[in-house]
Scaffold this motif. Structure first.
Motif, PDB file in Angstrom:
ATOM      1  N   THR A   1      -9.805  -3.049  -5.177  1.00 14.56           N
ATOM      2  CA  THR A   1     -10.096  -4.458  -5.420  1.00 14.56           C
ATOM      3  C   THR A   1      -9.180  -5.020  -6.502  1.00 14.56           C
ATOM      4  OG1 THR A   1     -11.928  -3.699  -6.826  1.00 14.56           O
ATOM      5  CG2 THR A   1     -12.475  -4.433  -4.606  1.00 14.56           C
ATOM      6  N   SER A   2      -8.308  -4.187  -7.044  1.00 16.61           N
ATOM      7  CA  SER A   2      -7.194  -4.672  -7.855  1.00 16.61           C
ATOM      8  C   SER A   2      -6.065  -5.073  -6.909  1.00 16.61           C
ATOM      9  CB  SER A   2      -6.731  -3.576  -8.816  1.00 16.61           C
ATOM     10  OG  SER A   2      -6.474  -2.373  -8.123  1.00 16.61           O
ATOM     11  N   GLU A   3      -5.044  -5.739  -7.455  1.00 20.55           N
ATOM     12  CA  GLU A   3      -3.927  -6.175  -6.613  1.00 20.55           C
ATOM     13  C   GLU A   3      -3.277  -5.002  -5.894  1.00 20.55           C
ATOM     14  OE1 GLU A   3      -2.413  -8.739  -5.505  1.00 20.55           O
ATOM     15  OE2 GLU A   3      -2.982 -10.472  -6.708  1.00 20.55           O
ATOM     16  N   VAL A   4      -3.326  -3.832  -6.532  1.00 22.50           N
ATOM     17  CA  VAL A   4      -2.687  -2.641  -5.970  1.00 22.50           C
ATOM     18  C   VAL A   4      -3.367  -1.427  -6.584  1.00 22.50           C
ATOM     19  CG1 VAL A   4      -0.924  -2.502  -7.787  1.00 22.50           C
ATOM     20  CG2 VAL A   4      -0.392  -1.616  -5.505  1.00 22.50           C
ATOM     21  N   ALA A   5      -3.304  -0.301  -5.917  1.00 22.34           N
ATOM     22  CA  ALA A   5      -3.844   0.922  -6.502  1.00 22.34           C
ATOM     23  C   ALA A   5      -3.047   1.294  -7.754  1.00 22.34           C
ATOM     24  CB  ALA A   5      -3.784   2.067  -5.490  1.00 22.34           C
ATOM     25  N   ARG A   6      -3.721   1.801  -8.764  1.00 25.93           N
ATOM     26  CA  ARG A   6      -3.037   2.156 -10.006  1.00 25.93           C
ATOM     27  C   ARG A   6      -1.942   3.196  -9.768  1.00 25.93           C
ATOM     28  NH1 ARG A   6      -3.873   1.280 -15.374  1.00 25.93           N
ATOM     29  NH2 ARG A   6      -3.264   2.909 -16.871  1.00 25.93           N
ATOM     30  N   GLY A   7      -2.179   4.080  -8.802  1.00 26.19           N
ATOM     31  CA  GLY A   7      -1.177   5.075  -8.484  1.00 26.19           C
ATOM     32  C   GLY A   7       0.157   4.470  -8.061  1.00 26.19           C
ATOM     33  N   GLU A   8       0.119   3.287  -7.435  1.00 27.16           N
ATOM     34  CA  GLU A   8       1.360   2.634  -7.035  1.00 27.16           C
ATOM     35  C   GLU A   8       2.186   2.245  -8.258  1.00 27.16           C
ATOM     36  OE1 GLU A   8       2.605   2.308  -4.110  1.00 27.16           O
ATOM     37  OE2 GLU A   8       0.901   3.002  -2.923  1.00 27.16           O
ATOM     38  N   ILE A   9       1.504   1.772  -9.311  1.00 26.00           N
ATOM     39  CA  ILE A   9       2.221   1.419 -10.541  1.00 26.00           C
ATOM     40  C   ILE A   9       2.770   2.680 -11.199  1.00 26.00           C
ATOM     41  CG2 ILE A   9       1.993   0.359 -12.819  1.00 26.00           C
ATOM     42  CD1 ILE A   9      -0.118  -1.476 -11.708  1.00 26.00           C
ATOM     43  N   GLU A  10       1.982   3.751 -11.183  1.00 30.15           N
ATOM     44  CA  GLU A  10       2.445   5.006 -11.778  1.00 30.15           C
ATOM     45  C   GLU A  10       3.670   5.545 -11.042  1.00 30.15           C
ATOM     46  OE1 GLU A  10      -1.153   7.230 -11.497  1.00 30.15           O
ATOM     47  OE2 GLU A  10      -1.881   6.581 -13.451  1.00 30.15           O
ATOM     48  N   LEU A  11       3.672   5.423  -9.717  1.00 27.17           N
ATOM     49  CA  LEU A  11       4.829   5.894  -8.957  1.00 27.17           C
ATOM     50  C   LEU A  11       6.064   5.053  -9.251  1.00 27.17           C
ATOM     51  CD1 LEU A  11       3.270   6.758  -5.472  1.00 27.17           C
ATOM     52  CD2 LEU A  11       4.082   8.347  -7.219  1.00 27.17           C
ATOM     53  N   ARG A  12       5.889   3.737  -9.420  1.00 34.48           N
ATOM     54  CA  ARG A  12       7.021   2.877  -9.783  1.00 34.48           C
ATOM     55  C   ARG A  12       7.573   3.274 -11.152  1.00 34.48           C
ATOM     56  NH1 ARG A  12       7.546  -2.183  -7.026  1.00 34.48           N
ATOM     57  NH2 ARG A  12       6.682  -1.888  -4.942  1.00 34.48           N
ATOM     58  N   ARG A  13       6.682   3.589 -12.091  1.00 33.13           N
ATOM     59  CA  ARG A  13       7.124   4.012 -13.422  1.00 33.13           C
ATOM     60  C   ARG A  13       7.934   5.301 -13.326  1.00 33.13           C
ATOM     61  NH1 ARG A  13       5.834   7.820 -16.665  1.00 33.13           N
ATOM     62  NH2 ARG A  13       3.999   8.422 -15.449  1.00 33.13           N
ATOM     63  N   ARG A  14       7.421   6.262 -12.547  1.00 32.08           N
ATOM     64  CA  ARG A  14       8.120   7.539 -12.413  1.00 32.08           C
ATOM     65  C   ARG A  14       9.489   7.358 -11.769  1.00 32.08           C
ATOM     66  NH1 ARG A  14       4.991  12.261 -12.440  1.00 32.08           N
ATOM     67  NH2 ARG A  14       6.232  13.134 -10.751  1.00 32.08           N
ATOM     68  N   ALA A  15       9.608   6.382 -10.880  1.00 38.99           N
ATOM     69  CA  ALA A  15      10.878   6.147 -10.179  1.00 38.99           C
ATOM     70  C   ALA A  15      11.806   5.212 -10.950  1.00 38.99           C
ATOM     71  CB  ALA A  15      10.597   5.571  -8.790  1.00 38.99           C
ATOM     72  N   GLY A  16      11.355   4.690 -12.093  1.00 43.78           N
ATOM     73  CA  GLY A  16      12.171   3.762 -12.873  1.00 43.78           C
ATOM     74  C   GLY A  16      12.333   2.414 -12.211  1.00 43.78           C
TER      75      GLY A  16
END
Length: 354
Positions: A198-213
């Motif tokens: 119910t957030s704009e995106v799953a938190r894991g998606e943000i974490e994966l973006r961080r890991r990928a720079g």
């Protein structure tokens, strides 16, 4: 500016891409997951339940809930946030209710342990609910509701998470990403399933973006000062946004209430991730509901399930797609070619066995 690339350039880029990924078969990925988990103290039963979930997600290219999640499982176990040998306690609470005390264990083994009773109650009563208490929950919900729809029942599941999301109009984390999942059995096709935060995106998606720079869209989250941000690191330190403004915020609140106080468990903002100091409170609840078409409709159940297909046909007839359609297509690719994982992830998983 228009750029033209010759075949040699394309081949070089493909070599670079392949050098950054590792291709694993399902069997190899399963072995890797089981080895990582059992090396870090998870019992065979818990390791197998967790592996079934993350492997299904990876197989369907749901990367944020795939093998990457093993890192969080191991970290939580090392910080004492989960009992890696807990045996779920099944409680026959009421004619239409089964309760599972996860005993501080992972929710996945608790779900699998209580599922047969939930299905039996739903078929007898028409609908039934399963409350899972005191569990560590990290996984996608779609595999759980699809386990229900595979039995010809309709499945619904919801759970709160740690407070990562600001309510609509707010700027501070209070609500969880609070996913909601639904699965409808179809006579001759994969089930109609959706599973979304119910957030704009799953938190894991943000974490994966961080890991990928990589950056994120600015409408996903705010920084610690409440300003929109495209920086995933600042987003993780700030607050995520609900989808659909006040509508997503209301749904998120509903999930907090139904998978919290209704089942005698905590609200998301009363939890925190496990930490090295041992002060984390990572446990909370999950609510799962099963409905039986045959109990509602009797001999007319098959007719009405086929009637529902007209809705799906009309959606597809407009050129739209059904939720999870991409997952099922990804599943076919994986079954044929195996799964491609970032080499950095595979290296990190292997390092967890040191």
């Amino acid at each position: 500016m228009t750029c033209f690339f010759n075949a040699d350039n394309r081949q070089e880029r493909e070599k670079t891409r392949m050098s950054e990924t590792v291709l694993l078969s399902l069997e190899e990925a399963q072995s890797l997951s089981l080895t990582v988990l059992q090396h870090n103290g998870f019992s065979p039963a818990h390791a197998q339940a967790i592996t079934r979930s993350v492997l299904a997600a990876q197989r369907d290219e749901c990367h944020s809930h795939g093998l990457y999640r093993l890192i969080g499982c191991v970290e939580t176990a090392r910080n004492g946030g989960v009992d890696t040998h807990a045996l779920p306690d099944v409680i026959d609470q009421a004619p239409g209710v089964v309760r599972i005390d996860a005993q501080r264990g992972c929710s996945l083994l608790a779900f699998e342990t209580g599922l047969p009773m939930l299905i039996e109650k739903a078929r007898r009563q028409g609908l039934a609910a399963m409350a899972i208490n005191r569990c560590f929950h990290f996984s996608a919900l779609w595999s759980e509701v699809e386990a229900i729809s595979s039995q010809g029942l309709v499945g619904i599941a919801m759970t709160p998470t740690h407070p990562f999301v600001a309510p609509a109009g707010g700027t501070r984390p209070l609500l969880g990403t609070n996913p909601l999942a639904f699965s409808w059995p179809r006579p001759e096709s994969p089930p109609y399933t959706f599973d979304f935060a119910t957030s704009e995106v799953a938190r894991g998606e943000i974490e994966l973006r961080r890991r990928a720079g990589e950056s994120i869209p600015t409408h996903w989250a705010m920084d610690a000062e409440g300003n929109p941000t495209s920086d995933p690191t600042k987003a993780l330190a700030g607050a995520m946004r609900t989808f659909g403004g006040h509508k997503g915020s209301a749904l998120s609140t509903m999930i907090e209430l139904m998978a919290g106080p209704l089942i005698g468990d905590v609200l998301g903002h009363e939890t925190t991730p496990a930490n090295t100091e041992g002060t984390g409170k990572p446990l909370h609840g999950e609510l799962v509901v099963a409905l039986c078409p045959q109990a509602f409709l009797g001999s007319e159940a098959d007719h009405h399930l086929r009637h529902a297909e007209t809705l799906f046909d009309d959606i597809l007839g407009q050129g739209a797609r059904l939720p999870s359609q991409r997952r099922f297509e990804a599943r076919e690719r994986t079954m044929r070619y195996g799964m491609s994982l970032p080499k950095t992830l595979v290296d990190e998983l292997n390092s967890l066995m040191n």
